[in-house]
Design an enzyme around this catalytic site. Sequence first.
Site, PDB file in Angstrom:
ATOM      1  N   LEU A  10       0.816  -1.217   0.000  1.00 14.55           N
ATOM      2  CA  LEU A  10       0.000   0.000   0.000  1.00 14.55           C
ATOM      3  C   LEU A  10       0.850   1.268   0.000  1.00 14.55           C
ATOM      4  O   LEU A  10       1.910   1.327   0.610  1.00 14.55           O
ATOM      5  CB  LEU A  10      -0.927   0.002   1.217  1.00 14.55           C
ATOM      6  CG  LEU A  10      -1.885  -1.196   1.282  1.00 14.55           C
ATOM      7  CD1 LEU A  10      -2.772  -1.080   2.519  1.00 14.55           C
ATOM      8  CD2 LEU A  10      -2.742  -1.303   0.029  1.00 14.55           C
ATOM      9  N   HIS A  14      -3.590   4.327  -2.185  1.00 13.09           N
ATOM     10  CA  HIS A  14      -4.537   3.417  -1.531  1.00 13.09           C
ATOM     11  C   HIS A  14      -5.124   4.065  -0.276  1.00 13.09           C
ATOM     12  O   HIS A  14      -6.322   3.948  -0.002  1.00 13.09           O
ATOM     13  CB  HIS A  14      -3.832   2.127  -1.088  1.00 13.09           C
ATOM     14  CG  HIS A  14      -3.263   1.293  -2.200  1.00 13.09           C
ATOM     15  ND1 HIS A  14      -1.917   1.120  -2.381  1.00 13.09           N
ATOM     16  CD2 HIS A  14      -3.867   0.560  -3.171  1.00 13.09           C
ATOM     17  CE1 HIS A  14      -1.701   0.311  -3.408  1.00 13.09           C
ATOM     18  NE2 HIS A  14      -2.871  -0.039  -3.909  1.00 13.09           N
ATOM     19  N   GLN A  38      -6.409 -12.697 -12.235  1.00  9.23           N
ATOM     20  CA  GLN A  38      -6.300 -11.517 -13.098  1.00  9.23           C
ATOM     21  C   GLN A  38      -4.904 -11.352 -13.688  1.00  9.23           C
ATOM     22  O   GLN A  38      -4.631 -10.373 -14.370  1.00  9.23           O
ATOM     23  CB  GLN A  38      -6.744 -10.243 -12.373  1.00  9.23           C
ATOM     24  CG  GLN A  38      -5.809  -9.753 -11.289  1.00  9.23           C
ATOM     25  CD  GLN A  38      -6.428  -8.611 -10.496  1.00  9.23           C
ATOM     26  OE1 GLN A  38      -7.379  -8.809  -9.742  1.00  9.23           O
ATOM     27  NE2 GLN A  38      -5.891  -7.409 -10.666  1.00  9.23           N
ATOM     28  N   GLY A 124      -9.801   3.439  -7.511  1.00 11.17           N
ATOM     29  CA  GLY A 124      -9.016   4.551  -8.032  1.00 11.17           C
ATOM     30  C   GLY A 124      -9.268   4.777  -9.519  1.00 11.17           C
ATOM     31  O   GLY A 124      -9.445   3.819 -10.270  1.00 11.17           O
ATOM     32  N   ARG A 125      -9.228   6.041  -9.910  1.00 11.58           N
ATOM     33  CA  ARG A 125      -9.366   6.355 -11.336  1.00 11.58           C
ATOM     34  C   ARG A 125      -8.067   6.092 -12.085  1.00 11.58           C
ATOM     35  O   ARG A 125      -8.043   6.201 -13.303  1.00 11.58           O
ATOM     36  CB  ARG A 125      -9.799   7.810 -11.517  1.00 11.58           C
ATOM     37  CG  ARG A 125     -11.250   8.005 -11.134  1.00 11.58           C
ATOM     38  CD  ARG A 125     -11.691   9.433 -11.196  1.00 11.58           C
ATOM     39  NE  ARG A 125     -11.769   9.928 -12.563  1.00 11.58           N
ATOM     40  CZ  ARG A 125     -12.543  10.935 -12.942  1.00 11.58           C
ATOM     41  NH1 ARG A 125     -13.307  11.549 -12.059  1.00 11.58           N
ATOM     42  NH2 ARG A 125     -12.545  11.349 -14.191  1.00 11.58           N
ATOM     43  N   VAL A 153      -3.823   9.738  -7.235  1.00  5.34           N
ATOM     44  CA  VAL A 153      -2.888  10.362  -6.285  1.00  5.34           C
ATOM     45  C   VAL A 153      -1.486  10.247  -6.884  1.00  5.34           C
ATOM     46  O   VAL A 153      -1.084   9.166  -7.329  1.00  5.34           O
ATOM     47  CB  VAL A 153      -2.959   9.681  -4.909  1.00  5.34           C
ATOM     48  CG1 VAL A 153      -1.973  10.314  -3.936  1.00  5.34           C
ATOM     49  CG2 VAL A 153      -4.382   9.755  -4.360  1.00  5.34           C
TER      50      VAL A 153
HETATM   51  P1  AMP Z   1      -4.110  -2.173  -6.595  1.00  4.05           P
HETATM   52  O1  AMP Z   1      -3.601  -2.518  -5.237  1.00  4.05           O
HETATM   53  O2  AMP Z   1      -3.046  -1.677  -7.527  1.00  4.05           O
HETATM   54  O3  AMP Z   1      -4.980  -3.245  -7.187  1.00  4.05           O
HETATM   55  O4  AMP Z   1      -5.048  -0.922  -6.392  1.00  4.05           O
HETATM   56  C1  AMP Z   1      -6.125  -0.964  -5.483  1.00  4.05           C
HETATM   57  C2  AMP Z   1      -6.985   0.236  -5.695  1.00  4.05           C
HETATM   58  O5  AMP Z   1      -6.217   1.414  -5.480  1.00  4.05           O
HETATM   59  C3  AMP Z   1      -7.535   0.335  -7.127  1.00  4.05           C
HETATM   60  O6  AMP Z   1      -8.867   0.812  -7.079  1.00  4.05           O
HETATM   61  C4  AMP Z   1      -6.610   1.327  -7.769  1.00  4.05           C
HETATM   62  O7  AMP Z   1      -7.201   2.035  -8.837  1.00  4.05           O
HETATM   63  C5  AMP Z   1      -6.332   2.256  -6.600  1.00  4.05           C
HETATM   64  N1  AMP Z   1      -5.102   3.010  -6.803  1.00  4.05           N
HETATM   65  C6  AMP Z   1      -3.862   2.514  -7.008  1.00  4.05           C
HETATM   66  N2  AMP Z   1      -2.976   3.511  -7.197  1.00  4.05           N
HETATM   67  C7  AMP Z   1      -3.674   4.680  -7.104  1.00  4.05           C
HETATM   68  C8  AMP Z   1      -3.338   6.058  -7.227  1.00  4.05           C
HETATM   69  N3  AMP Z   1      -2.088   6.459  -7.475  1.00  4.05           N
HETATM   70  N4  AMP Z   1      -4.323   6.960  -7.065  1.00  4.05           N
HETATM   71  C9  AMP Z   1      -5.595   6.570  -6.812  1.00  4.05           C
HETATM   72  N5  AMP Z   1      -5.980   5.284  -6.717  1.00  4.05           N
HETATM   73  C10 AMP Z   1      -5.036   4.344  -6.854  1.00  4.05           C
END
Ligand code: AMP
Length: 259
Positions: A10, A14, A38, A124-125, A153
């Site tokens: 994280l 996150h 995935q 996250g977008r 972010v």
């Molecule tokens: P992940 O652990 O990469 O599967 O991400 C988990 C969630 O965090 C997903 O909804 C991602 O889109 C979001 N996320 C990851 N990095 C960012 C970021 N830099 N800004 C905003 N959301 C993020």
Amino acid sequence: MGLVPTMGALHEGHLALVREARRLASFVVVSIFVNPTQFGPNDDFARYPRDLDGDVSKLEAAGASAVFAPSAGAMYGPGEETRVRVGATAAPLCGLFRPGHFEGVATVVAKLFALVGPCVAVFGRKDYQQLAVIRRMAEDLFFPVVVVGHPIVREADGVAMSSRNAYLSPEERGRARVLVEALRAAGRAFEGGERNPAVLQAILRRVLGGEVIEYAEVLRPDLGPFEGAIGDRALLVLACRVGKARLLDNLVVGEEAVP
Ligand code: AMP
């Protein structure tokens, strides 16, 4: 009840999702699960960064109520065989480069929705297409959950935070800036009045230069192609390989400030 699904390792991106969920719900579950279905055979499943203890202390500080970190065997038990089949939303962009990826994402998120029963879930977008696939899935399967998208972010230099940035050497981390620089250049051109999607796409590709581009597209925010000029909004969306890392970034011009 709020849910924030993650794969762990994280970072502040996150944690921003967790704080947003905490604003919207009184009890927030954060799931940490590196979901095998995935990842493709040549993807980074085995070497994906994992740090459960570090993650749990960050989540406590961010106000999470509970962490759900199941084993692969708990999520995919003996004899399991059911998958969520995704459609047109999952077909372009990452869908072309990672066959089966969004089926795995939609399946695990459906399982998490069923297990946790959240009324709100924050994504996250940064993973723009993933968010679209999940919105579609939640609506199509009648999950009683509001899917919230959180802005990207970024690090101080504009690079989108990602667990995969850990794969980058210092030299590659410097090169990773081209993604946000490409979005900035095309975003400024849009703000200067450019409405031709092909011209914005050419700007993206020019700034990305010699990096390995998987895609650099200018699309409608609903992921459809433009026929003719852009209206008030457009999605600029990138996937590049920098060293061993596959990096994503995007910007909705006309809606979000240029980073
Ligand atoms: P992940 O652990 O990469 O599967 O991400 C988990 C969630 O965090 C997903 O909804 C991602 O889109 C979001 N996320 C990851 N990095 C960012 C970021 N830099 N800004 C905003 N959301 C993020």
